[in-house]
Design a protein around this motif. Structure first.
Motif, PDB file in Angstrom:
ATOM      1  N   TYR A 160       0.826  -1.202   0.000  1.00 54.87           N
ATOM      2  CA  TYR A 160       0.000   0.000   0.000  1.00 54.87           C
ATOM      3  C   TYR A 160       0.867   1.262   0.000  1.00 54.87           C
ATOM      4  N   LEU A 161       1.934   1.254   0.778  1.00 50.67           N
ATOM      5  CA  LEU A 161       2.831   2.408   0.851  1.00 50.67           C
ATOM      6  C   LEU A 161       3.844   2.442  -0.297  1.00 50.67           C
ATOM      7  N   LEU A 162       4.074   1.311  -0.950  1.00 51.99           N
ATOM      8  CA  LEU A 162       5.047   1.225  -2.031  1.00 51.99           C
ATOM      9  C   LEU A 162       4.518   1.807  -3.343  1.00 51.99           C
ATOM     10  N   ILE A 163       3.218   1.714  -3.571  1.00 49.68           N
ATOM     11  CA  ILE A 163       2.638   2.141  -4.848  1.00 49.68           C
ATOM     12  C   ILE A 163       2.930   3.615  -5.164  1.00 49.68           C
ATOM     13  N   PRO A 164       2.717   4.580  -4.235  1.00 51.04           N
ATOM     14  CA  PRO A 164       3.038   5.968  -4.582  1.00 51.04           C
ATOM     15  C   PRO A 164       4.527   6.182  -4.871  1.00 51.04           C
ATOM     16  N   TRP A 165       5.375   5.469  -4.156  1.00 49.90           N
ATOM     17  CA  TRP A 165       6.816   5.598  -4.383  1.00 49.90           C
ATOM     18  C   TRP A 165       7.190   5.078  -5.767  1.00 49.90           C
ATOM     19  N   ILE A 166       6.592   3.967  -6.170  1.00 52.46           N
ATOM     20  CA  ILE A 166       6.850   3.419  -7.504  1.00 52.46           C
ATOM     21  C   ILE A 166       6.398   4.404  -8.569  1.00 52.46           C
ATOM     22  N   ARG A 167       5.234   4.997  -8.350  1.00 52.82           N
ATOM     23  CA  ARG A 167       4.674   5.904  -9.348  1.00 52.82           C
ATOM     24  C   ARG A 167       5.449   7.209  -9.429  1.00 52.82           C
ATOM     25  N   GLU A 168       5.759   7.807  -8.304  1.00 53.94           N
ATOM     26  CA  GLU A 168       6.344   9.142  -8.299  1.00 53.94           C
ATOM     27  C   GLU A 168       7.871   9.126  -8.351  1.00 53.94           C
ATOM     28  N   ASP A 169       8.502   8.404  -7.451  1.00 59.36           N
ATOM     29  CA  ASP A 169       9.962   8.461  -7.369  1.00 59.36           C
ATOM     30  C   ASP A 169      10.649   7.641  -8.451  1.00 59.36           C
ATOM     31  N   LEU A 170      10.087   6.519  -8.826  1.00 54.89           N
ATOM     32  CA  LEU A 170      10.682   5.709  -9.881  1.00 54.89           C
ATOM     33  C   LEU A 170      10.184   6.090 -11.267  1.00 54.89           C
ATOM     34  N   GLY A 171       9.103   6.857 -11.318  1.00 52.32           N
ATOM     35  CA  GLY A 171       8.621   7.370 -12.585  1.00 52.32           C
ATOM     36  C   GLY A 171       7.750   6.429 -13.379  1.00 52.32           C
ATOM     37  N   PHE A 172       7.271   5.356 -12.767  1.00 52.44           N
ATOM     38  CA  PHE A 172       6.357   4.467 -13.473  1.00 52.44           C
ATOM     39  C   PHE A 172       4.984   5.118 -13.521  1.00 52.44           C
ATOM     40  N   GLY A 173       4.257   4.878 -14.586  1.00 54.21           N
ATOM     41  CA  GLY A 173       2.955   5.508 -14.759  1.00 54.21           C
ATOM     42  C   GLY A 173       1.821   4.663 -14.227  1.00 54.21           C
ATOM     43  N   ASP A 174       0.623   5.099 -14.556  1.00 52.77           N
ATOM     44  CA  ASP A 174      -0.576   4.412 -14.090  1.00 52.77           C
ATOM     45  C   ASP A 174      -0.730   3.025 -14.703  1.00 52.77           C
ATOM     46  N   VAL A 175      -0.229   2.827 -15.917  1.00 50.86           N
ATOM     47  CA  VAL A 175      -0.341   1.511 -16.550  1.00 50.86           C
ATOM     48  C   VAL A 175       0.423   0.479 -15.739  1.00 50.86           C
ATOM     49  N   PHE A 176       1.610   0.845 -15.276  1.00 54.05           N
ATOM     50  CA  PHE A 176       2.392  -0.077 -14.457  1.00 54.05           C
ATOM     51  C   PHE A 176       1.666  -0.399 -13.155  1.00 54.05           C
ATOM     52  N   VAL A 177       1.022   0.593 -12.577  1.00 51.85           N
ATOM     53  CA  VAL A 177       0.313   0.372 -11.319  1.00 51.85           C
ATOM     54  C   VAL A 177      -0.817  -0.629 -11.514  1.00 51.85           C
ATOM     55  N   TYR A 178      -1.458  -0.618 -12.670  1.00 57.23           N
ATOM     56  CA  TYR A 178      -2.562  -1.545 -12.899  1.00 57.23           C
ATOM     57  C   TYR A 178      -2.100  -2.959 -13.228  1.00 57.23           C
ATOM     58  N   ILE A 179      -0.887  -3.142 -13.728  1.00 52.43           N
ATOM     59  CA  ILE A 179      -0.373  -4.494 -13.951  1.00 52.43           C
ATOM     60  C   ILE A 179       0.529  -4.951 -12.799  1.00 52.43           C
ATOM     61  N   PHE A 180       0.671  -4.120 -11.791  1.00 55.11           N
ATOM     62  CA  PHE A 180       1.544  -4.425 -10.659  1.00 55.11           C
ATOM     63  C   PHE A 180       1.217  -5.752  -9.975  1.00 55.11           C
ATOM     64  N   PRO A 181      -0.069  -6.118  -9.728  1.00 54.45           N
ATOM     65  CA  PRO A 181      -0.317  -7.380  -9.018  1.00 54.45           C
ATOM     66  C   PRO A 181       0.210  -8.599  -9.763  1.00 54.45           C
ATOM     67  N   ILE A 182       0.187  -8.562 -11.082  1.00 48.55           N
ATOM     68  CA  ILE A 182       0.703  -9.690 -11.854  1.00 48.55           C
ATOM     69  C   ILE A 182       2.221  -9.763 -11.692  1.00 48.55           C
ATOM     70  N   ILE A 183       2.877  -8.627 -11.812  1.00 47.77           N
ATOM     71  CA  ILE A 183       4.332  -8.580 -11.655  1.00 47.77           C
ATOM     72  C   ILE A 183       4.732  -8.974 -10.239  1.00 47.77           C
ATOM     73  N   PHE A 184       3.975  -8.484  -9.251  1.00 44.21           N
ATOM     74  CA  PHE A 184       4.263  -8.802  -7.852  1.00 44.21           C
ATOM     75  C   PHE A 184       4.091 -10.294  -7.577  1.00 44.21           C
ATOM     76  N   ALA A 185       3.016 -10.898  -8.086  1.00 42.21           N
ATOM     77  CA  ALA A 185       2.772 -12.330  -7.842  1.00 42.21           C
ATOM     78  C   ALA A 185       3.851 -13.181  -8.509  1.00 42.21           C
ATOM     79  N   ILE A 186       4.226 -12.840  -9.725  1.00 44.30           N
ATOM     80  CA  ILE A 186       5.272 -13.597 -10.412  1.00 44.30           C
ATOM     81  C   ILE A 186       6.615 -13.417  -9.714  1.00 44.30           C
ATOM     82  N   GLY A 187       6.933 -12.179  -9.331  1.00 41.18           N
ATOM     83  CA  GLY A 187       8.185 -11.926  -8.610  1.00 41.18           C
ATOM     84  C   GLY A 187       8.232 -12.618  -7.264  1.00 41.18           C
TER      85      GLY A 187
END
Length: 153
Positions: A55-82
């Motif tokens: 929950y706290l990681l999502i804003p950091w991924i979006r803002e500080d790492l520069g990933f956009g909203d598309v990445f946030v919506y596919i994040f659960p798939i990437i997280f589960a595979i990782g």
């Protein structure tokens, strides 16, 4: 206290209850509540850091790492595979070390790593993390509701 804190805690309680319900009806590890001395505390504790970490990681991924909203919506798939790959590597080296110390070949064990993943308490960390992602997306989308007419910003 942030205005989102009660919302987040409410969604966390819902996710926690859902994880318990899932454990009753699926092949995931059962939360055996019969004997207090035989409880696996990781089943109860791992959903907490899993939920709030993601929950706290999502804003950091979006803002500080520069990933956009598309990445946030596919994040659960990437997280589960990782998470599965991380579990696979840890379990592979664990069983390989045990085999080395006992003097047998690890291929003799014929280990089903996916079944080990499903039966571990780590799956609750992963599922709670996906719940934390859902809470972040849900709360952000509710905060972006259409403002009433006559209200300017």
């Amino acid at each position: 206290m942030s205005s989102n804190t009660p919302k987040v805690l409410f969604v966390f309680v819902l996710v926690y209850i859902a994880l318990y319900a899932i454990s009753l009806f699926t092949p995931l590890q059962d939360w055996n509540l019969a004997g207090f001395d035989k409880l696996d505390y990781t089943l109860f504790l791992l959903p907490m850091p899993g939920f709030f970490f993601i929950y706290l990681l999502i804003p950091w991924i979006r803002e500080d790492l520069g990933f956009g909203d598309v990445f946030v919506y596919i994040f659960p798939i990437i997280f589960a595979i990782g998470a599965y790959l991380a579990f696979y590597v840890a379990a592979f080296y664990y069983f390989g070390n045990q085999a080395l110390l006992s003097g047998v070949d690890v291929s003799l064990f014929k280990i089903d790593y996916f079944d080990q993943f499903i039966q571990s308490s780590f799956i609750y960390f992963v599922l709670a993390g996906i719940g934390g992602w859902g809470a972040r997306v849900l709360i952000e989308n509710f905060d972006e509701e259409i403002k009433p007419e006559g209200v300017s910003q």
